[in-house]
Design a protein around this motif. Structure first.
Motif, mmCIF file in Angstrom:
data_model
loop_
_atom_site.group_PDB
_atom_site.id
_atom_site.type_symbol
_atom_site.label_atom_id
_atom_site.label_comp_id
_atom_site.label_asym_id
_atom_site.label_seq_id
_atom_site.Cartn_x
_atom_site.Cartn_y
_atom_site.Cartn_z
ATOM 1 N N GLU A 148 0.645 -1.180 0.048
ATOM 2 C CA GLU A 148 -0.124 -0.025 -0.165
ATOM 3 C C GLU A 148 0.799 1.421 -0.210
ATOM 4 N N HIS A 149 1.891 1.109 0.738
ATOM 5 C CA HIS A 149 2.809 2.398 0.749
ATOM 6 C C HIS A 149 3.697 2.652 -0.316
ATOM 7 N N GLY A 150 4.141 1.328 -0.870
ATOM 8 C CA GLY A 150 5.031 1.502 -2.092
ATOM 9 C C GLY A 150 6.583 1.391 -1.457
ATOM 10 N N HIS A 151 6.760 1.227 -0.271
ATOM 11 C CA HIS A 151 7.989 1.137 0.353
ATOM 12 C C HIS A 151 8.253 0.030 1.434
ATOM 13 N N VAL A 152 9.518 -0.312 1.708
ATOM 14 C CA VAL A 152 9.733 -1.412 2.425
ATOM 15 C C VAL A 152 9.748 -0.762 3.930
ATOM 16 N N HIS A 153 9.299 -1.602 4.839
ATOM 17 C CA HIS A 153 9.376 -1.170 6.278
ATOM 18 C C HIS A 153 9.986 -1.743 7.048
ATOM 19 N N GLY A 154 10.781 -1.521 8.227
ATOM 20 C CA GLY A 154 11.690 -2.286 9.016
ATOM 21 C C GLY A 154 13.321 -2.334 8.271
ATOM 22 N N HIS A 159 11.408 3.594 8.438
ATOM 23 C CA HIS A 159 10.966 3.551 9.556
ATOM 24 C C HIS A 159 10.008 4.682 10.209
ATOM 25 N N HIS A 160 8.649 4.156 10.274
ATOM 26 C CA HIS A 160 7.708 5.175 10.563
ATOM 27 C C HIS A 160 6.610 4.468 11.104
HETATM 28 ZN ZN ZN Z 1 5.346 3.039 4.936
#
Ligand code: ZN
Length: 160
Positions: A148-154, A159-160
Protein backbone atom coordinates in the motif's frame (compact mmCIF):
# COMPACT_ATOMS: atom_id res chain seq x y z
CA UNK A 1 12.26 -17.00 -5.31
CA UNK A 2 13.18 -14.67 -8.17
CA UNK A 3 13.22 -10.92 -8.08
CA UNK A 4 10.02 -9.62 -9.62
CA UNK A 5 7.54 -6.80 -9.12
CA UNK A 6 6.44 -6.25 -5.50
CA UNK A 7 9.08 -8.48 -3.90
CA UNK A 8 11.14 -6.98 -1.10
CA UNK A 9 14.78 -7.23 -2.14
CA UNK A 10 17.84 -6.62 0.04
CA UNK A 11 21.13 -5.87 -1.67
CA UNK A 12 24.68 -5.12 -0.71
CA UNK A 13 26.15 -2.71 -3.21
CA UNK A 14 29.06 -0.50 -4.07
CA UNK A 15 28.51 2.36 -6.49
CA UNK A 16 31.47 3.79 -8.39
CA UNK A 17 31.71 6.33 -11.19
CA UNK A 18 33.63 6.04 -14.48
CA UNK A 19 36.86 6.95 -12.70
CA UNK A 20 36.49 4.15 -10.17
CA UNK A 21 35.73 6.53 -7.30
CA UNK A 22 33.33 5.08 -4.74
CA UNK A 23 30.21 7.27 -4.56
CA UNK A 24 28.15 5.14 -2.22
CA UNK A 25 28.23 1.73 -0.60
CA UNK A 26 26.25 -0.39 1.80
CA UNK A 27 29.53 -1.67 3.24
CA UNK A 28 29.44 -1.44 7.03
CA UNK A 29 25.69 -0.87 7.00
CA UNK A 30 22.71 -3.16 6.80
CA UNK A 31 21.82 -4.10 3.20
CA UNK A 32 19.57 -1.73 1.29
CA UNK A 33 16.00 -3.03 1.14
CA UNK A 34 13.59 -1.85 -1.54
CA UNK A 35 10.29 -2.84 -3.09
CA UNK A 36 11.08 -4.06 -6.61
CA UNK A 37 9.22 -2.46 -9.51
CA UNK A 38 8.05 0.60 -7.57
CA UNK A 39 10.68 3.15 -8.54
CA UNK A 40 12.73 2.59 -5.39
CA UNK A 41 15.95 2.20 -7.36
CA UNK A 42 17.06 3.82 -10.59
CA UNK A 43 15.39 2.09 -13.58
CA UNK A 44 18.58 0.64 -15.07
CA UNK A 45 19.52 -1.14 -11.86
CA UNK A 46 16.04 -2.59 -11.30
CA UNK A 47 16.14 -3.93 -14.85
CA UNK A 48 19.46 -5.68 -14.17
CA UNK A 49 18.13 -7.19 -10.95
CA UNK A 50 14.95 -8.52 -12.54
CA UNK A 51 14.79 -12.31 -12.29
CA UNK A 52 17.88 -12.67 -10.08
CA UNK A 53 17.91 -14.98 -7.03
CA UNK A 54 19.38 -14.73 -3.54
CA UNK A 55 23.18 -15.00 -3.64
CA UNK A 56 23.51 -13.70 -7.20
CA UNK A 57 26.30 -11.21 -7.76
CA UNK A 58 26.35 -8.82 -10.65
CA UNK A 59 28.15 -5.84 -12.03
CA UNK A 60 25.77 -3.40 -13.68
CA UNK A 61 26.94 -0.47 -15.77
CA UNK A 62 24.11 2.01 -16.08
CA UNK A 63 24.04 4.83 -18.62
CA UNK A 64 22.85 8.26 -17.41
CA UNK A 65 19.45 8.00 -19.11
CA UNK A 66 18.72 4.87 -17.01
CA UNK A 67 20.25 6.43 -13.89
CA UNK A 68 19.96 10.06 -12.76
CA UNK A 69 19.39 11.61 -16.16
CA UNK A 70 21.14 13.87 -18.60
CA UNK A 71 22.19 17.29 -17.36
CA UNK A 72 19.76 19.92 -18.63
CA UNK A 73 20.32 23.67 -18.84
CA UNK A 74 16.59 24.12 -18.31
CA UNK A 75 17.01 22.79 -14.80
CA UNK A 76 19.28 25.68 -13.91
CA UNK A 77 16.96 28.44 -12.79
CA UNK A 78 16.98 31.89 -11.24
CA UNK A 79 14.72 32.10 -8.21
CA UNK A 80 13.84 35.42 -6.54
CA UNK A 81 15.37 35.58 -3.08
CA UNK A 82 11.97 36.59 -1.69
CA UNK A 83 10.79 33.02 -2.49
CA UNK A 84 13.12 31.61 0.13
CA UNK A 85 11.94 31.39 3.71
CA UNK A 86 15.36 32.09 5.13
CA UNK A 87 17.82 33.82 2.81
CA UNK A 88 20.67 33.37 5.29
CA UNK A 89 20.63 29.70 4.21
CA UNK A 90 21.01 30.64 0.55
CA UNK A 91 24.74 30.29 -0.09
CA UNK A 92 26.71 28.87 -3.01
CA UNK A 93 26.90 25.11 -2.55
CA UNK A 94 23.89 24.92 -0.24
CA UNK A 95 21.51 22.10 -1.10
CA UNK A 96 17.85 21.79 -0.30
CA UNK A 97 14.94 19.57 -1.30
CA UNK A 98 12.33 20.78 -3.75
CA UNK A 99 9.08 18.87 -4.06
CA UNK A 100 6.94 18.93 -7.16
CA UNK A 101 3.91 16.75 -7.89
CA UNK A 102 5.94 13.64 -8.76
CA UNK A 103 9.26 13.72 -7.05
CA UNK A 104 11.70 15.27 -4.67
CA UNK A 105 14.69 16.91 -6.29
CA UNK A 106 17.88 18.17 -4.76
CA UNK A 107 18.51 21.81 -5.64
CA UNK A 108 22.05 23.14 -5.39
CA UNK A 109 22.65 26.89 -5.15
CA UNK A 110 25.27 27.84 -7.74
CA UNK A 111 25.19 31.66 -7.48
CA UNK A 112 23.59 34.30 -5.29
CA UNK A 113 22.90 37.81 -6.61
CA UNK A 114 21.20 40.91 -5.23
CA UNK A 115 17.68 39.76 -6.04
CA UNK A 116 18.00 36.19 -7.32
CA UNK A 117 19.71 32.96 -6.52
CA UNK A 118 20.67 30.55 -9.28
CA UNK A 119 19.80 26.97 -8.40
CA UNK A 120 20.68 23.81 -10.26
CA UNK A 121 17.95 21.18 -10.11
CA UNK A 122 19.97 18.59 -11.98
CA UNK A 123 20.65 15.56 -9.85
CA UNK A 124 24.20 15.65 -8.49
CA UNK A 125 24.80 12.36 -10.38
CA UNK A 126 23.26 13.55 -13.68
CA UNK A 127 25.42 12.65 -16.69
CA UNK A 128 27.28 10.00 -14.68
CA UNK A 129 27.60 6.44 -15.92
CA UNK A 130 27.19 4.38 -12.78
CA UNK A 131 28.92 1.12 -11.97
CA UNK A 132 27.13 -1.01 -9.41
CA UNK A 133 28.67 -4.03 -7.79
CA UNK A 134 25.71 -5.83 -6.30
CA UNK A 135 25.02 -8.95 -4.26
CA UNK A 136 21.44 -10.08 -3.69
CA UNK A 137 21.25 -10.76 0.05
CA UNK A 138 17.57 -11.59 0.45
CA UNK A 139 14.23 -11.70 -1.35
CA UNK A 140 10.89 -11.91 0.45
CA UNK A 141 7.20 -11.27 -0.05
CA UNK A 142 6.05 -7.74 0.76
CA UNK A 143 3.45 -7.20 3.48
CA UNK A 144 0.07 -5.75 2.57
CA UNK A 145 1.05 -2.49 4.25
CA UNK A 146 4.32 -2.25 2.32
CA UNK A 147 2.46 -2.73 -0.95
CA UNK A 148 0.00 0.00 0.00
CA UNK A 149 2.81 2.39 0.89
CA UNK A 150 5.00 1.45 -2.07
CA UNK A 151 8.10 1.05 0.10
CA UNK A 152 9.74 -1.31 2.55
CA UNK A 153 9.32 -1.15 6.32
CA UNK A 154 11.78 -2.33 8.95
CA UNK A 155 15.40 -3.32 8.47
CA UNK A 156 16.99 -1.43 5.61
CA UNK A 157 13.75 0.35 4.72
CA UNK A 158 11.54 3.11 6.10
CA UNK A 159 10.95 3.50 9.80
CA UNK A 160 7.67 5.18 10.61
ZN1 ZN B 1 5.26 3.11 4.91
Amino acid sequence: MNIEKDKVVSIDYTLTNDHGEVLDSSSGREPLAYLHGNGGLIPGLEKELDGKVKGDKLVAIIAPDQAYGIRSEELIQDIPLENFQDTSEVKVGAQFQVQNEHEVRIATVTAVGEKNATVDLNHPLADETLHFDVEVMDIREASKEELEHGHVHGAGGHHH
